[in-house]
Design a protein around this motif. Structure first.
Motif, mmCIF file in Angstrom:
data_model
loop_
_atom_site.group_PDB
_atom_site.id
_atom_site.type_symbol
_atom_site.label_atom_id
_atom_site.label_comp_id
_atom_site.label_asym_id
_atom_site.label_seq_id
_atom_site.Cartn_x
_atom_site.Cartn_y
_atom_site.Cartn_z
ATOM 1 N N GLU A 473 50.634 -0.269 70.555
ATOM 2 C CA GLU A 473 50.660 -1.491 69.757
ATOM 3 C C GLU A 473 49.521 -1.533 68.740
ATOM 4 N N GLN A 474 48.459 -0.740 68.980
ATOM 5 C CA GLN A 474 47.332 -0.679 68.060
ATOM 6 C C GLN A 474 47.272 0.701 67.424
ATOM 7 N N GLN A 475 46.907 0.722 66.157
ATOM 8 C CA GLN A 475 46.771 2.007 65.466
ATOM 9 C C GLN A 475 45.409 2.645 65.752
ATOM 10 N N LEU A 476 44.441 1.824 66.207
ATOM 11 C CA LEU A 476 43.125 2.371 66.546
ATOM 12 C C LEU A 476 42.499 1.515 67.631
ATOM 13 N N ILE A 477 41.921 2.195 68.634
ATOM 14 C CA ILE A 477 41.173 1.532 69.706
ATOM 15 C C ILE A 477 39.744 2.062 69.658
ATOM 16 N N VAL A 478 38.764 1.155 69.666
ATOM 17 C CA VAL A 478 37.350 1.530 69.658
ATOM 18 C C VAL A 478 36.725 1.068 70.965
ATOM 19 N N LEU A 479 36.139 2.008 71.716
ATOM 20 C CA LEU A 479 35.543 1.703 73.011
ATOM 21 C C LEU A 479 34.031 1.601 72.899
#
Length: 625
Positions: A473-479
């Motif tokens: 659902e997201q184009q980018l995930i930042v942890l």
């Protein structure tokens, strides 16, 4: 005031990177110098040990005396070695107890010990500290703790061990009952002795750690809003756990012409009431890096009570904003990245850098959906954006969401999906075995599973990230990750989970005619496939970008280089290192990170709003934004 205390155990914790290790080392040296007749032991429980980096001496699991203060010994607890010793001493008894409480034969429990289980670092540290004090190996112990989130995990282990021992006693009760029934009498055996000894040790440990006459937990902070907010939450948690607060030490106070920086002065005023009558000390920002004995001793000569804080400097008319310094980051979304993992030693600016990456990418790609996620138990992501965040994602801007993973929420779901049924299987609770439930005691296994399993944060964080990647659902995930030692546990979690599930499958194959549960094993097999897929994505440089964050201090760089090598050994690529708080001409030592691009993030002036720092960092990390 710190040195005149009669406390036996000093624990030092707080937000990562505020100077816990530096002050722990300096305090232990001062204790040794002022009390030469006493044996002082300085311990580290942080998986990413830094005592040696700060003291500038080799430090390992064997206590070693400092050359210039010989009554002070230093030790970095090695969880793997402690576990090996624990297994040698008690492994046979524990296997016997588990065998008595389940359908599993003792010979099938061997692999259990070879796997990396959550919470082992904290468990081994807790048991070893209790043993050291019980055996009077030192008159006073100073403990350099892990950052606040994982320190709380260690403290919570006492409650978990209470339940675990009660469950083991239920396993043993079955054995007592059967022996009494068959032979007419029962003589306590070594398992009874183990349970009773552990109960007494735990009782003594709790009595010590909650005794304000013998124990003090000192909280270290710096005069910045994010440090204040985390310190506030940590002190509230200490109060709930009945861990006595010793006081606060506020490090890195900036003096301008002998007076306190006005922005920092506002935060210092907020810290004062947190102490609730306990001492508050302040430590000025050091001109040089505080490593080695002489520098550490000098710090304590300049440490003063907060009542002796000098006046406040005049606020300057304007804030000098730095300009971007090439090279910056590439456009991660345009390059096809789906996951960015930001890591490094506590306090180097990971949360600010992670938030800045997410903000910059969301600004540039308004038509893309992004998610910022904190997987650090001591969450600071909401502090960075200036708004509360929780387990459910909240909007930070129209195309950017923020989330702080709740281990409690995830654990409840994990219990429903897997753990309750696994506990029933181990306890023999199955329709085919209804007459055997009393014998196998499924309730004891359910008691264990009902607890907030210590150290499980990394596993639950992995499952959260897996779910999001699979939903696409997201184009980018930042942890935004936990500090180094616990970041590595997160990155190692796919391998560990694969090992656990493999062990369960082997047991099921051997005992499937007894336990059945074919559908449940199918779900576990699917979980293992998802874990393997997640591990492949973590190691795919086209999918995942690992960004390290450092500052130009020897202890920080030494830890970052160890992390860099470990990532390489794990097959995880790292192309970027952010040199945070960069000052003109103060570049990292040559060849520190020869394979990485160094992105220099200039030092920002003190600001009241962390969110303003995030937006400034986004502009500086992505030139042209």
């Amino acid at each position: 005031m710190l040195l005149s205390t009669s406390h036996q155990l000093f624990m030092v914790s707080g937000k990562g990177g505020v100077g816990k290790t530096t002050l722990s080392c300096g305090f232990a040296r001062q204790l040794g110098q002022r009390r030469p007749q006493e044996a002082i032991l300085l311990l580290s429980t942080d998986p990413a040990h830094s005592l040696g980096d700060v003291l500038q001496v080799p430090v390992d699991n064997t206590p070693t005396a400092l050359e210039d203060v010989p009554n002070v010994r230093v030790r970095a607890l090695d969880a793997e070695l402690l576990l090996a010793d624990f297994r040698t001493q008690y492994g046979g008894i524990l296997e016997l107890l588990v065998e008595r409480g389940s359908f599993v034969a003792g010979e099938d429990l061997g692999p259990f010990w070879e796997m990396g289980w959550p919470g082992l670092d904290e468990l081994m540290a807790l048991l070893e500290i209790q043993r050291i004090l019980r055996d009077h190996e030192a008159d006073r112990v100073v403990v350099d703790m892990a950052p606040s989130g994982h320190t709380l995990t260690l403290f919570a282990l006492m409650d978990f061990l209470d339940t675990l021992l009660a469950s083991l006693d239920q396993f043993q009760e079955k054995h007592r009952y059967m022996t009494q029934t068959l032979s007419g009498q029962y003589q306590p055996d070594e398992a009874d002795g183990f349970i009773e000894d552990m109960r007494q040790d735990l009782k003594a440990g709790r009595s010590l750690i909650q005794n304000p006459e013998r124990t003090a937990c000192w909280v270290v902070g710096i005069p910045e809003p994010m440090s204040f907010l985390e310190s506030q939450r940590f002190i509230e948690s200490l109060d709930r756990l009945q861990i006595p607060l010793g006081g606060l030490a506020i490090n890195r106070v900036i003096l301008q012409g002998g007076q306190v920086n006005p922005v920092q002065a506002e935060v210092l005023d907020q810290f004062r009431p947190l102490a609730a009558g306990h001492p508050v000390l302040w430590v000025p920002l050091q001109s040089g890096e505080p490593v080695g004995g002489a520098a550490l001793d000098a710090i304590f000569s300049r440490t003063s009570p907060i009542a002796e804080l000098p006046g406040i400097a005049q606020a300057s008319g304007g804030i000098p904003w730095p300009a971007p310094i090439p090279p910056g980051f590439e456009d991660f979304l345009a390059a096809g990245r789906r996951l960015i993992v930001v890591g490094g030693k506590g306090g180097v600016g990971k949360t600010t850098v992670a938030a800045a990456i997410g903000w910059a990418m969301a600004e540039r790609h308004g038509d893309q959906h992004l998610r910022m996620i904190s997987i650090d138990p001591a969450h600071s992501l909401g502090d960075a954006f200036g708004q509360p965040l929780g387990h459910e994602p909240a909007a930070l801007r129209p195309n950017l969401q923020g989330q702080e993973v709740s281990a409690a929420v995830m654990l409840d779901q994990f219990r429903e999906d897997y753990l309750w049924e696994l506990a029933d299987i181990l306890g023999g609770d199955d329709g085919k075995m209804a007459g055997m439930q009393l014998v196998y005691g499924p309730e004891a296994w359910r008691q264990i599973v009902s607890q907030a399993l210590p150290g499980i944060d990394e596993m639950l964080s992995l499952i959260t990230v897996m779910d999001l990647l699979e939903r696409n659902e997201q184009q980018l995930i930042v942890l935004d990750t936990a500090p180094t030692g616990h970041l590595l546990r997160f990155l190692e979690m796919p391998t560990a989970m694969g090992d656990w599930l493999g062990w369960i499958f082997k047991l099921w194959i051997k005992y499937k005619d007894v336990v059945g549960r074919v559908e449940f094993m199918g779900r576990l097999r699917t979980l293992r496939q998802r874990v393997v897929a997640a591990q492949a994505k973590l190691k795919d440089p086209a999918h995942t970008e690992f960004v390290g964050v450092v500052q130009n201090q020897s202890a920080i760089l030494a830890e970052a280089q160890r992390l860099n090598q470990t990532l390489s050994d794990m097959g995880i690529a790292q192309r970027y290192i952010v040199h945070n708080r960069y000052e003109n001409g103060q570049d990292l030592p040559p060849d520190s990170f020869p394979q990485q691009t160094i992105v220099r993030l200039p030092a920002l002036p003190p600001l009241n709003s962390p969110f303003e720092q995030v937006k400034a960092a986004a502009h500086l990390l992505f030139p042209g934004e």
